[in-house]
Design a protein around this motif. Sequence first.
Motif, mmCIF file in Angstrom:
data_model
loop_
_atom_site.group_PDB
_atom_site.id
_atom_site.type_symbol
_atom_site.label_atom_id
_atom_site.label_comp_id
_atom_site.label_asym_id
_atom_site.label_seq_id
_atom_site.Cartn_x
_atom_site.Cartn_y
_atom_site.Cartn_z
ATOM 1 N N SER A 150 -7.116 -3.065 9.300
ATOM 2 C CA SER A 150 -8.199 -2.796 8.381
ATOM 3 C C SER A 150 -8.069 -3.764 7.214
ATOM 4 C CB SER A 150 -8.110 -1.348 7.883
ATOM 5 O OG SER A 150 -9.094 -1.112 6.909
ATOM 6 N N ILE A 151 -9.173 -4.394 6.841
ATOM 7 C CA ILE A 151 -9.203 -5.339 5.729
ATOM 8 C C ILE A 151 -10.307 -4.871 4.787
ATOM 9 C CG2 ILE A 151 -9.578 -7.736 5.052
ATOM 10 C CD1 ILE A 151 -8.875 -8.367 8.095
ATOM 11 N N THR A 152 -9.963 -4.618 3.536
ATOM 12 C CA THR A 152 -10.935 -4.140 2.565
ATOM 13 C C THR A 152 -10.885 -5.028 1.334
ATOM 14 O OG1 THR A 152 -10.613 -1.882 3.361
ATOM 15 C CG2 THR A 152 -11.677 -2.129 1.224
ATOM 16 N N PHE A 153 -12.063 -5.413 0.836
ATOM 17 C CA PHE A 153 -12.143 -6.230 -0.367
ATOM 18 C C PHE A 153 -13.496 -6.002 -1.020
ATOM 19 C CE2 PHE A 153 -13.510 -8.714 3.247
ATOM 20 C CZ PHE A 153 -14.687 -9.320 2.823
ATOM 21 N N ASN A 154 -13.653 -6.504 -2.247
ATOM 22 C CA ASN A 154 -14.895 -6.349 -2.989
ATOM 23 C C ASN A 154 -15.572 -7.696 -3.179
ATOM 24 O OD1 ASN A 154 -14.803 -3.516 -3.507
ATOM 25 N ND2 ASN A 154 -13.194 -3.901 -5.004
ATOM 26 N N LEU A 155 -16.880 -7.712 -2.979
ATOM 27 C CA LEU A 155 -17.685 -8.873 -3.322
ATOM 28 C C LEU A 155 -17.913 -8.860 -4.830
ATOM 29 C CD1 LEU A 155 -20.183 -8.690 -0.326
ATOM 30 C CD2 LEU A 155 -18.315 -10.323 -0.652
ATOM 31 N N VAL A 198 -16.392 -4.163 1.043
ATOM 32 C CA VAL A 198 -16.450 -4.531 2.463
ATOM 33 C C VAL A 198 -15.202 -3.986 3.148
ATOM 34 C CG1 VAL A 198 -16.495 -6.446 4.112
ATOM 35 C CG2 VAL A 198 -17.732 -6.643 1.940
ATOM 36 N N CYS A 199 -15.390 -3.342 4.290
ATOM 37 C CA CYS A 199 -14.263 -2.863 5.095
ATOM 38 C C CYS A 199 -14.458 -3.354 6.523
ATOM 39 C CB CYS A 199 -14.157 -1.347 5.059
ATOM 40 S SG CYS A 199 -12.738 -0.732 6.009
ATOM 41 N N ILE A 200 -13.491 -4.100 7.014
ATOM 42 C CA ILE A 200 -13.514 -4.616 8.388
ATOM 43 C C ILE A 200 -12.383 -3.963 9.142
ATOM 44 C CG2 ILE A 200 -13.302 -6.677 9.833
ATOM 45 C CD1 ILE A 200 -14.319 -8.258 7.342
ATOM 46 N N GLN A 201 -12.692 -3.388 10.304
ATOM 47 C CA GLN A 201 -11.684 -2.727 11.130
ATOM 48 C C GLN A 201 -11.757 -3.265 12.551
ATOM 49 O OE1 GLN A 201 -13.023 1.334 10.545
ATOM 50 N NE2 GLN A 201 -11.336 1.721 9.120
ATOM 51 N N GLY A 202 -10.630 -3.282 13.204
ATOM 52 C CA GLY A 202 -10.582 -3.730 14.587
ATOM 53 C C GLY A 202 -9.194 -3.527 15.161
ATOM 54 N N VAL A 203 -8.967 -4.125 16.311
ATOM 55 C CA VAL A 203 -7.685 -4.010 16.996
ATOM 56 C C VAL A 203 -7.270 -5.382 17.502
ATOM 57 C CG1 VAL A 203 -6.459 -2.968 18.955
ATOM 58 C CG2 VAL A 203 -8.157 -1.630 17.704
ATOM 59 N N ILE A 262 -3.657 -12.927 9.583
ATOM 60 C CA ILE A 262 -4.917 -12.221 9.751
ATOM 61 C C ILE A 262 -5.366 -11.727 8.381
ATOM 62 C CG2 ILE A 262 -3.919 -9.956 10.229
ATOM 63 C CD1 ILE A 262 -6.058 -9.667 12.422
ATOM 64 N N GLY A 263 -6.661 -11.812 8.116
ATOM 65 C CA GLY A 263 -7.201 -11.221 6.910
ATOM 66 C C GLY A 263 -7.332 -12.122 5.703
ATOM 67 N N LEU A 264 -7.111 -13.426 5.839
ATOM 68 C CA LEU A 264 -7.383 -14.304 4.704
ATOM 69 C C LEU A 264 -8.885 -14.304 4.469
ATOM 70 C CD1 LEU A 264 -5.046 -17.351 5.359
ATOM 71 C CD2 LEU A 264 -4.714 -15.465 3.769
ATOM 72 N N VAL A 265 -9.307 -14.228 3.208
ATOM 73 C CA VAL A 265 -10.723 -14.076 2.886
ATOM 74 C C VAL A 265 -11.182 -15.188 1.951
ATOM 75 C CG1 VAL A 265 -12.452 -12.569 1.821
ATOM 76 C CG2 VAL A 265 -10.566 -11.571 3.121
ATOM 77 N N ASP A 266 -12.316 -15.822 2.278
ATOM 78 C CA ASP A 266 -13.027 -16.739 1.391
ATOM 79 C C ASP A 266 -14.348 -16.068 1.031
ATOM 80 O OD1 ASP A 266 -11.132 -18.750 1.643
ATOM 81 O OD2 ASP A 266 -12.238 -19.830 3.191
ATOM 82 N N ILE A 267 -14.757 -16.182 -0.240
ATOM 83 C CA ILE A 267 -16.038 -15.614 -0.682
ATOM 84 C C ILE A 267 -16.821 -16.694 -1.403
ATOM 85 C CG2 ILE A 267 -17.177 -13.884 -2.135
ATOM 86 C CD1 ILE A 267 -14.663 -12.133 -1.787
ATOM 87 N N GLY A 268 -18.089 -16.873 -0.997
ATOM 88 C CA GLY A 268 -18.977 -17.834 -1.641
ATOM 89 C C GLY A 268 -20.186 -17.124 -2.225
#
Length: 141
Positions: A103-108, A70-75, A32-38
Amino acid sequence: MNTENNQTTHSKVISHVFFTGTAKQGSAGPPIGLVDIGVSEVAYIFRVSLPGIEKNQDKIKCEIQREGRVCIQGVVPEIAIPSDTGCLYRMQVQQLCPPGPFSITFNLPGQVDPRLFSPTFRPDGIFEVVVVKLGVRIPTS
């Protein structure tokens, strides 16, 4: 059977998982939480892997700040797997993300306009968001 014997039997369950081809290059179970940014001239797109999360976006909170944080939260829900015979199975070997809050937090790469974003939860468990860069004019046609 008593509970003690049942627990002893379950604690002896050993998982043997083998991979070949491209599956061998990854890890066991989708993380969970792998991030791709374009990046484009007018916006950023990010995709976050959320396997096991239901498509209901009301359960996912995505906060985007002007500076690009960016902060994404869930269950991740607890799931009992039903069978055709009516039995419910509980996981004894679990390599997928365990149930509970995340919780997943990252910067654009740059600043954004947090009012101008478009989230999509794809059927393959990918949460995809396009957010417009700060100060960019969006063509109307």
